[in-house]
Design a protein around this motif. Sequence first.
Motif, PDB file in Angstrom:
ATOM      1  N   GLY A   9       8.419  -0.504  17.106  1.00  0.00           N
ATOM      2  CA  GLY A   9       9.170   0.607  16.511  1.00  0.00           C
ATOM      3  C   GLY A   9       8.724   0.888  15.096  1.00  0.00           C
ATOM      4  N   LEU A  10       9.276   1.947  14.582  1.00  0.00           N
ATOM      5  CA  LEU A  10       8.953   2.383  13.220  1.00  0.00           C
ATOM      6  C   LEU A  10      10.274   2.683  12.532  1.00  0.00           C
ATOM      7  CD1 LEU A  10       5.895   3.047  12.529  1.00  0.00           C
ATOM      8  CD2 LEU A  10       6.658   5.398  12.375  1.00  0.00           C
ATOM      9  N   ARG A  11      10.393   2.253  11.284  1.00  0.00           N
ATOM     10  CA  ARG A  11      11.629   2.559  10.566  1.00  0.00           C
ATOM     11  C   ARG A  11      11.720   4.054  10.269  1.00  0.00           C
ATOM     12  NH1 ARG A  11      12.136  -0.409   5.394  1.00  0.00           N
ATOM     13  NH2 ARG A  11       9.892  -0.084   5.378  1.00  0.00           N
ATOM     14  N   HIS A  17       3.757   8.090   7.391  1.00  0.00           N
ATOM     15  CA  HIS A  17       2.574   8.364   6.572  1.00  0.00           C
ATOM     16  C   HIS A  17       1.319   7.871   7.291  1.00  0.00           C
ATOM     17  CE1 HIS A  17       2.715   4.110   5.450  1.00  0.00           C
ATOM     18  NE2 HIS A  17       3.983   4.265   5.115  1.00  0.00           N
ATOM     19  N   GLY A  19      -0.593   5.464   6.700  1.00  0.00           N
ATOM     20  CA  GLY A  19      -0.592   4.001   6.888  1.00  0.00           C
ATOM     21  C   GLY A  19       0.126   3.641   8.181  1.00  0.00           C
ATOM     22  N   ASN A  20       1.266   4.291   8.429  1.00  0.00           N
ATOM     23  CA  ASN A  20       1.997   4.048   9.682  1.00  0.00           C
ATOM     24  C   ASN A  20       1.162   4.453  10.886  1.00  0.00           C
ATOM     25  OD1 ASN A  20       4.863   5.275   8.014  1.00  0.00           O
ATOM     26  ND2 ASN A  20       4.559   3.160   8.594  1.00  0.00           N
ATOM     27  N   GLY A  23      -1.815   1.920  11.045  1.00  0.00           N
ATOM     28  CA  GLY A  23      -1.340   0.552  11.234  1.00  0.00           C
ATOM     29  C   GLY A  23      -0.467   0.369  12.454  1.00  0.00           C
ATOM     30  N   ALA A  24       0.060   1.438  13.017  1.00  0.00           N
ATOM     31  CA  ALA A  24       0.996   1.259  14.134  1.00  0.00           C
ATOM     32  C   ALA A  24       0.845   2.333  15.228  1.00  0.00           C
ATOM     33  CB  ALA A  24       2.424   1.240  13.595  1.00  0.00           C
ATOM     34  N   GLY A 148       1.200  -4.983  12.440  1.00  0.00           N
ATOM     35  CA  GLY A 148       0.308  -5.101  11.289  1.00  0.00           C
ATOM     36  C   GLY A 148       0.465  -6.521  10.752  1.00  0.00           C
ATOM     37  N   ASP A 150       1.574  -7.547   8.125  1.00  0.00           N
ATOM     38  CA  ASP A 150       2.852  -7.772   7.439  1.00  0.00           C
ATOM     39  C   ASP A 150       3.995  -8.182   8.381  1.00  0.00           C
ATOM     40  OD1 ASP A 150       2.793  -5.263   8.619  1.00  0.00           O
ATOM     41  OD2 ASP A 150       3.894  -4.262   7.020  1.00  0.00           O
ATOM     42  N   GLN A 151       3.807  -7.964   9.684  1.00  0.00           N
ATOM     43  CA  GLN A 151       4.896  -8.293  10.615  1.00  0.00           C
ATOM     44  C   GLN A 151       4.637  -9.578  11.403  1.00  0.00           C
ATOM     45  OE1 GLN A 151       7.841  -6.914  10.891  1.00  0.00           O
ATOM     46  NE2 GLN A 151       7.405  -5.349   9.363  1.00  0.00           N
ATOM     47  N   LYS A 185      -4.998  -2.902   5.805  1.00  0.00           N
ATOM     48  CA  LYS A 185      -3.828  -2.262   5.231  1.00  0.00           C
ATOM     49  C   LYS A 185      -4.251  -1.040   4.412  1.00  0.00           C
ATOM     50  CE  LYS A 185      -1.539  -5.356   2.884  1.00  0.00           C
ATOM     51  NZ  LYS A 185      -0.711  -6.203   2.082  1.00  0.00           N
ATOM     52  N   ILE A 186      -3.501   0.037   4.516  1.00  0.00           N
ATOM     53  CA  ILE A 186      -3.779   1.219   3.704  1.00  0.00           C
ATOM     54  C   ILE A 186      -2.938   1.113   2.434  1.00  0.00           C
ATOM     55  CG2 ILE A 186      -3.726   3.751   3.657  1.00  0.00           C
ATOM     56  CD1 ILE A 186      -5.715   2.430   5.710  1.00  0.00           C
ATOM     57  N   LYS A 195       0.792  -1.784  -0.903  1.00  0.00           N
ATOM     58  CA  LYS A 195       0.511  -1.037   0.324  1.00  0.00           C
ATOM     59  C   LYS A 195       1.156   0.350   0.289  1.00  0.00           C
ATOM     60  CE  LYS A 195       4.079  -2.225   3.670  1.00  0.00           C
ATOM     61  NZ  LYS A 195       4.383  -2.502   5.032  1.00  0.00           N
ATOM     62  N   MET A 196       0.510   1.280   0.969  1.00  0.00           N
ATOM     63  CA  MET A 196       1.073   2.626   1.054  1.00  0.00           C
ATOM     64  C   MET A 196       2.436   2.486   1.711  1.00  0.00           C
ATOM     65  SD  MET A 196      -0.495   6.048   2.842  1.00  0.00           S
ATOM     66  CE  MET A 196      -1.800   6.319   1.676  1.00  0.00           C
ATOM     67  N   LYS A 198       6.754   4.138   2.042  1.00  0.00           N
ATOM     68  CA  LYS A 198       7.488   5.369   2.227  1.00  0.00           C
ATOM     69  C   LYS A 198       8.085   5.898   0.928  1.00  0.00           C
ATOM     70  CE  LYS A 198       7.944   4.735   7.074  1.00  0.00           C
ATOM     71  NZ  LYS A 198       8.642   4.257   8.236  1.00  0.00           N
TER      72      LYS A 198
HETATM   73  P1  AMP Z   1       7.621   0.372   8.578  1.00  0.00           P
HETATM   74  O1  AMP Z   1       7.475   1.478   7.633  1.00  0.00           O
HETATM   75  O2  AMP Z   1       7.817  -0.936   7.872  1.00  0.00           O
HETATM   76  O3  AMP Z   1       8.588   0.610   9.665  1.00  0.00           O
HETATM   77  O4  AMP Z   1       6.195   0.229   9.241  1.00  0.00           O
HETATM   78  C1  AMP Z   1       5.987   0.368  10.602  1.00  0.00           C
HETATM   79  C2  AMP Z   1       4.610  -0.114  10.960  1.00  0.00           C
HETATM   80  O5  AMP Z   1       3.634   0.554  10.175  1.00  0.00           O
HETATM   81  C3  AMP Z   1       4.400  -1.621  10.756  1.00  0.00           C
HETATM   82  O6  AMP Z   1       3.809  -2.148  11.932  1.00  0.00           O
HETATM   83  C4  AMP Z   1       3.457  -1.727   9.610  1.00  0.00           C
HETATM   84  O7  AMP Z   1       2.552  -2.773   9.791  1.00  0.00           O
HETATM   85  C5  AMP Z   1       2.730  -0.384   9.621  1.00  0.00           C
HETATM   86  N1  AMP Z   1       2.433  -0.007   8.238  1.00  0.00           N
HETATM   87  C6  AMP Z   1       3.334   0.362   7.297  1.00  0.00           C
HETATM   88  N2  AMP Z   1       2.722   0.635   6.130  1.00  0.00           N
HETATM   89  C7  AMP Z   1       1.377   0.435   6.344  1.00  0.00           C
HETATM   90  C8  AMP Z   1       0.214   0.546   5.519  1.00  0.00           C
HETATM   91  N3  AMP Z   1       0.297   0.914   4.266  1.00  0.00           N
HETATM   92  N4  AMP Z   1      -0.992   0.258   6.082  1.00  0.00           N
HETATM   93  C9  AMP Z   1      -1.077  -0.121   7.377  1.00  0.00           C
HETATM   94  N5  AMP Z   1      -0.028  -0.242   8.197  1.00  0.00           N
HETATM   95  C10 AMP Z   1       1.202   0.023   7.700  1.00  0.00           C
END
Ligand code: AMP
Length: 324
Positions: A9-11, A17, A19-20, A23-24, A148, A150-151, A185-186, A195-196, A198
Amino acid sequence: MKKQILVSGLRASSEPHIGNYLGAIKQFIEKQDDYDCYFFIADLHTLTTPFQPEELRKSSWAVLADYIALGLDPKKSTIFLQSQVPQHTELAWIFNCITPVSELQRMTQFKDKASGENIKNINAGLLNYPVLMAADVLLYKGEVVPVGEDQVQHLELSRVIARKFNNAFGKTFPEPKPILNKTAKIMSLSEPTKKMSKTSGSGILLADSPEEIKKKLKKAVTATDAKGKSEGVDNLMRLLKEFGTEGQYEFFQSQLKDNTIQFSHLKDALAEAIANHFAEFREKRAKLLADPEYLAEVLAEGSKKAQSIANKTIEEIKGKIGLL
Ligand code: AMP
């Protein structure tokens, strides 16, 4: 052959963006034919950091529209809103009661988010975030999770929780494995050591217009250190590798090497490449957002399907742990 179950999922803390995407979401699209996929909008996770109700509502619809406009197919995958499947929080509560607080306190993301300036924002939800994440995945008996870097630690904790539950109450859950994203990572355009994210200004949204992309890239930091290294330039080059036309990356790479590069040219080329990459997406997205009834229908269908699986898991667990 039965497909493996994939959950991710994505928050909804803001609109997605690039990066999302890299990365996802890009991985979600690549996997949707090979796995039995559950993709959700993690609106409950969004509540763990400061949020505005109107923004949250808007971003939830935006994540859904982005998912579909980028190519996630509601006919192939179960796409739903986390808060519309209350079993996520039900299972999270049960998992909370078998998860040592010390395990949660050592999570690096918690430490990051709860340090320095952010100290005033620490809430119990932030600490328990990985428990809800374990519930998100295990509710569907998820076997793989595209993540990614980070998770990865959070997913390790999901495995610990699954193992703990299985040991205490009998084999119930698989131990979900990561599908690690190979994309680096972006980084933020304004602070390329971070990291990039929100937060505004640091990232290019998927829905940004060509003009907005150009404007943001113009301001991107390209400062170099004493050794001639620059995190900002590395980041721009990384993006050019992903979005540039053939030969573009090599062209600027060689200019970088012999020190003839003009960063304004690199930024213009990158802005055009990103704008072109998402041109079709922007059109599809605008059409989707103009049709809220269709989007609501997708969510209703998705939650119904997710709930029927989730219910079975909850019933099974209740029986195992002695809840009537
Ligand atoms: P989130 O905004 O934390 O819900 O991010 C959702 C997914 O996007 C996660 O799997 C992160 O690893 C990926 N993600 C978020 N920001 C970045 C970034 N700057 N570069 C690469 N992947 C990212």
